[in-house]
Design a protein around this motif. Structure first.
Motif, PDB file in Angstrom:
ATOM      1  N   LEU A  30       0.859  -1.177   0.000  1.00 56.79           N
ATOM      2  CA  LEU A  30       0.000   0.000   0.000  1.00 56.79           C
ATOM      3  C   LEU A  30       0.898   1.229   0.000  1.00 56.79           C
ATOM      4  O   LEU A  30       2.100   1.136   0.276  1.00 56.79           O
ATOM      5  CB  LEU A  30      -0.964   0.009   1.194  1.00 56.79           C
ATOM      6  CG  LEU A  30      -0.429   0.000   2.632  1.00 56.79           C
ATOM      7  CD1 LEU A  30       0.227   1.301   3.068  1.00 56.79           C
ATOM      8  CD2 LEU A  30      -1.561  -0.323   3.585  1.00 56.79           C
ATOM      9  N   ILE A  31       0.305   2.364  -0.319  1.00 54.42           N
ATOM     10  CA  ILE A  31       1.029   3.632  -0.228  1.00 54.42           C
ATOM     11  C   ILE A  31       0.472   4.384   0.979  1.00 54.42           C
ATOM     12  O   ILE A  31      -0.740   4.637   1.061  1.00 54.42           O
ATOM     13  CB  ILE A  31       0.865   4.494  -1.502  1.00 54.42           C
ATOM     14  CG1 ILE A  31       1.319   3.728  -2.752  1.00 54.42           C
ATOM     15  CG2 ILE A  31       1.629   5.819  -1.349  1.00 54.42           C
ATOM     16  CD1 ILE A  31       2.766   3.292  -2.771  1.00 54.42           C
ATOM     17  N   LEU A  32       1.347   4.705   1.918  1.00 49.98           N
ATOM     18  CA  LEU A  32       0.985   5.468   3.115  1.00 49.98           C
ATOM     19  C   LEU A  32       1.454   6.895   2.936  1.00 49.98           C
ATOM     20  O   LEU A  32       2.628   7.135   2.636  1.00 49.98           O
ATOM     21  CB  LEU A  32       1.652   4.866   4.355  1.00 49.98           C
ATOM     22  CG  LEU A  32       1.459   5.656   5.643  1.00 49.98           C
ATOM     23  CD1 LEU A  32       0.003   5.589   6.116  1.00 49.98           C
ATOM     24  CD2 LEU A  32       2.406   5.153   6.732  1.00 49.98           C
ATOM     25  N   THR A  33       0.536   7.842   3.132  1.00 48.85           N
ATOM     26  CA  THR A  33       0.890   9.257   3.087  1.00 48.85           C
ATOM     27  C   THR A  33       0.716   9.842   4.476  1.00 48.85           C
ATOM     28  O   THR A  33      -0.370   9.800   5.053  1.00 48.85           O
ATOM     29  CB  THR A  33       0.006  10.030   2.083  1.00 48.85           C
ATOM     30  OG1 THR A  33       0.126   9.410   0.799  1.00 48.85           O
ATOM     31  CG2 THR A  33       0.434  11.491   1.989  1.00 48.85           C
ATOM     32  N   GLN A  42       3.612  16.470   2.639  1.00 51.50           N
ATOM     33  CA  GLN A  42       3.175  15.093   2.508  1.00 51.50           C
ATOM     34  C   GLN A  42       4.365  14.190   2.196  1.00 51.50           C
ATOM     35  O   GLN A  42       5.200  14.528   1.359  1.00 51.50           O
ATOM     36  CB  GLN A  42       2.119  14.962   1.412  1.00 51.50           C
ATOM     37  CG  GLN A  42       0.808  15.582   1.800  1.00 51.50           C
ATOM     38  CD  GLN A  42      -0.319  15.188   0.853  1.00 51.50           C
ATOM     39  OE1 GLN A  42      -0.112  14.538  -0.168  1.00 51.50           O
ATOM     40  NE2 GLN A  42      -1.524  15.577   1.199  1.00 51.50           N
ATOM     41  N   ARG A  43       4.412  13.059   2.878  1.00 43.77           N
ATOM     42  CA  ARG A  43       5.465  12.060   2.683  1.00 43.77           C
ATOM     43  C   ARG A  43       4.799  10.736   2.328  1.00 43.77           C
ATOM     44  O   ARG A  43       3.891  10.289   3.038  1.00 43.77           O
ATOM     45  CB  ARG A  43       6.296  11.883   3.958  1.00 43.77           C
ATOM     46  CG  ARG A  43       6.924  13.161   4.466  1.00 43.77           C
ATOM     47  CD  ARG A  43       8.029  13.603   3.559  1.00 43.77           C
ATOM     48  NE  ARG A  43       8.695  14.772   4.101  1.00 43.77           N
ATOM     49  CZ  ARG A  43       9.388  15.606   3.381  1.00 43.77           C
ATOM     50  NH1 ARG A  43       9.503  15.429   2.076  1.00 43.77           N
ATOM     51  NH2 ARG A  43       9.974  16.645   3.936  1.00 43.77           N
ATOM     52  N   LYS A  44       5.241  10.123   1.242  1.00 41.60           N
ATOM     53  CA  LYS A  44       4.627   8.882   0.768  1.00 41.60           C
ATOM     54  C   LYS A  44       5.628   7.737   0.843  1.00 41.60           C
ATOM     55  O   LYS A  44       6.780   7.896   0.457  1.00 41.60           O
ATOM     56  CB  LYS A  44       4.143   9.055  -0.673  1.00 41.60           C
ATOM     57  CG  LYS A  44       3.056  10.106  -0.788  1.00 41.60           C
ATOM     58  CD  LYS A  44       2.557  10.254  -2.208  1.00 41.60           C
ATOM     59  CE  LYS A  44       1.475  11.320  -2.252  1.00 41.60           C
ATOM     60  NZ  LYS A  44       0.785  11.337  -3.547  1.00 41.60           N
ATOM     61  N   ASN A  45       5.119   6.602   1.328  1.00 45.11           N
ATOM     62  CA  ASN A  45       5.959   5.415   1.469  1.00 45.11           C
ATOM     63  C   ASN A  45       5.214   4.173   1.011  1.00 45.11           C
ATOM     64  O   ASN A  45       4.067   3.951   1.414  1.00 45.11           O
ATOM     65  CB  ASN A  45       6.366   5.224   2.934  1.00 45.11           C
ATOM     66  CG  ASN A  45       7.306   6.293   3.410  1.00 45.11           C
ATOM     67  OD1 ASN A  45       8.508   6.197   3.197  1.00 45.11           O
ATOM     68  ND2 ASN A  45       6.771   7.322   4.041  1.00 45.11           N
ATOM     69  N   PRO A  46       5.862   3.347   0.185  1.00 48.18           N
ATOM     70  CA  PRO A  46       5.295   2.047  -0.167  1.00 48.18           C
ATOM     71  C   PRO A  46       5.626   1.059   0.949  1.00 48.18           C
ATOM     72  O   PRO A  46       6.785   0.912   1.326  1.00 48.18           O
ATOM     73  CB  PRO A  46       6.018   1.691  -1.468  1.00 48.18           C
ATOM     74  CG  PRO A  46       7.331   2.405  -1.390  1.00 48.18           C
ATOM     75  CD  PRO A  46       7.114   3.621  -0.534  1.00 48.18           C
ATOM     76  N   LEU A  47       4.596   0.404   1.489  1.00 53.01           N
ATOM     77  CA  LEU A  47       4.803  -0.476   2.633  1.00 53.01           C
ATOM     78  C   LEU A  47       4.053  -1.794   2.468  1.00 53.01           C
ATOM     79  O   LEU A  47       2.925  -1.822   1.962  1.00 53.01           O
ATOM     80  CB  LEU A  47       4.315   0.208   3.917  1.00 53.01           C
ATOM     81  CG  LEU A  47       5.005   1.528   4.270  1.00 53.01           C
ATOM     82  CD1 LEU A  47       4.249   2.238   5.375  1.00 53.01           C
ATOM     83  CD2 LEU A  47       6.445   1.289   4.661  1.00 53.01           C
TER      84      LEU A  47
END
Length: 135
Positions: A30-33, A42-47
């Motif tokens: 998922l992508i967490l913002t 805004q910071r986006k991370n694939p987790l």
């Protein structure tokens, strides 16, 4: 395999057609913002995530580093986050799993990413599991 910003872009551009399935163990992404606690950006991370009762579980492993990942600190400062799972984008509230929840969910997370157990040997901190619940 995709990583970091390249992973986020490919995932967002394709509604998860690219980047949702990751690795050889069947990990789902998922992508967490989050909102940066210092920058306000805004910071986006694939987790890696698993669907669990009441939401979605992610692991604050940081590869077994001594400190939690930046996104974890950001959601502690502001638990109102955004999540994308494939084409589904939604607001969520993040919270750290209770000890009881963690004990139940940890084996499920290790099932899809066995390295999580390895990461525990690299750090003295207990690696938290975060639950994302739709807002």
């Amino acid at each position: 395999m995709l990583y970091g910003a390249e992973h986020v872009k490919a995932y967002e551009d394709s509604d998860g057609e690219t980047g949702y399935d990751w690795g050889d163990q069947g990990a789902k992404i998922l992508i967490l913002t989050t909102v940066g606690r210092k920058s306000g950006e805004q910071r986006k991370n694939p987790l890696i995530f698993r669907e669990v009762e009441g939401g979605y579980a992610i692991v604050s492993s940081n590869g077994g580093a001594p400190s939690h990942p930046a996104w974890h600190h950001n959601l502690l400062a502001d638990p109102n986050v955004k999540v994308q799972i494939k084409g589904d984008r939604f607001a969520a509230r993040a919270r750290v799993a209770t000890a009881e929840e963690r004990a139940k969910i940890w084996p499920q997370m290790v099932e899809v990413w066995p390295d999580y157990d390895t990461y525990t040997t690299r750090t003295d901190r207990e690696i938290p599991i975060v639950i994302l619940e739709r807002a």
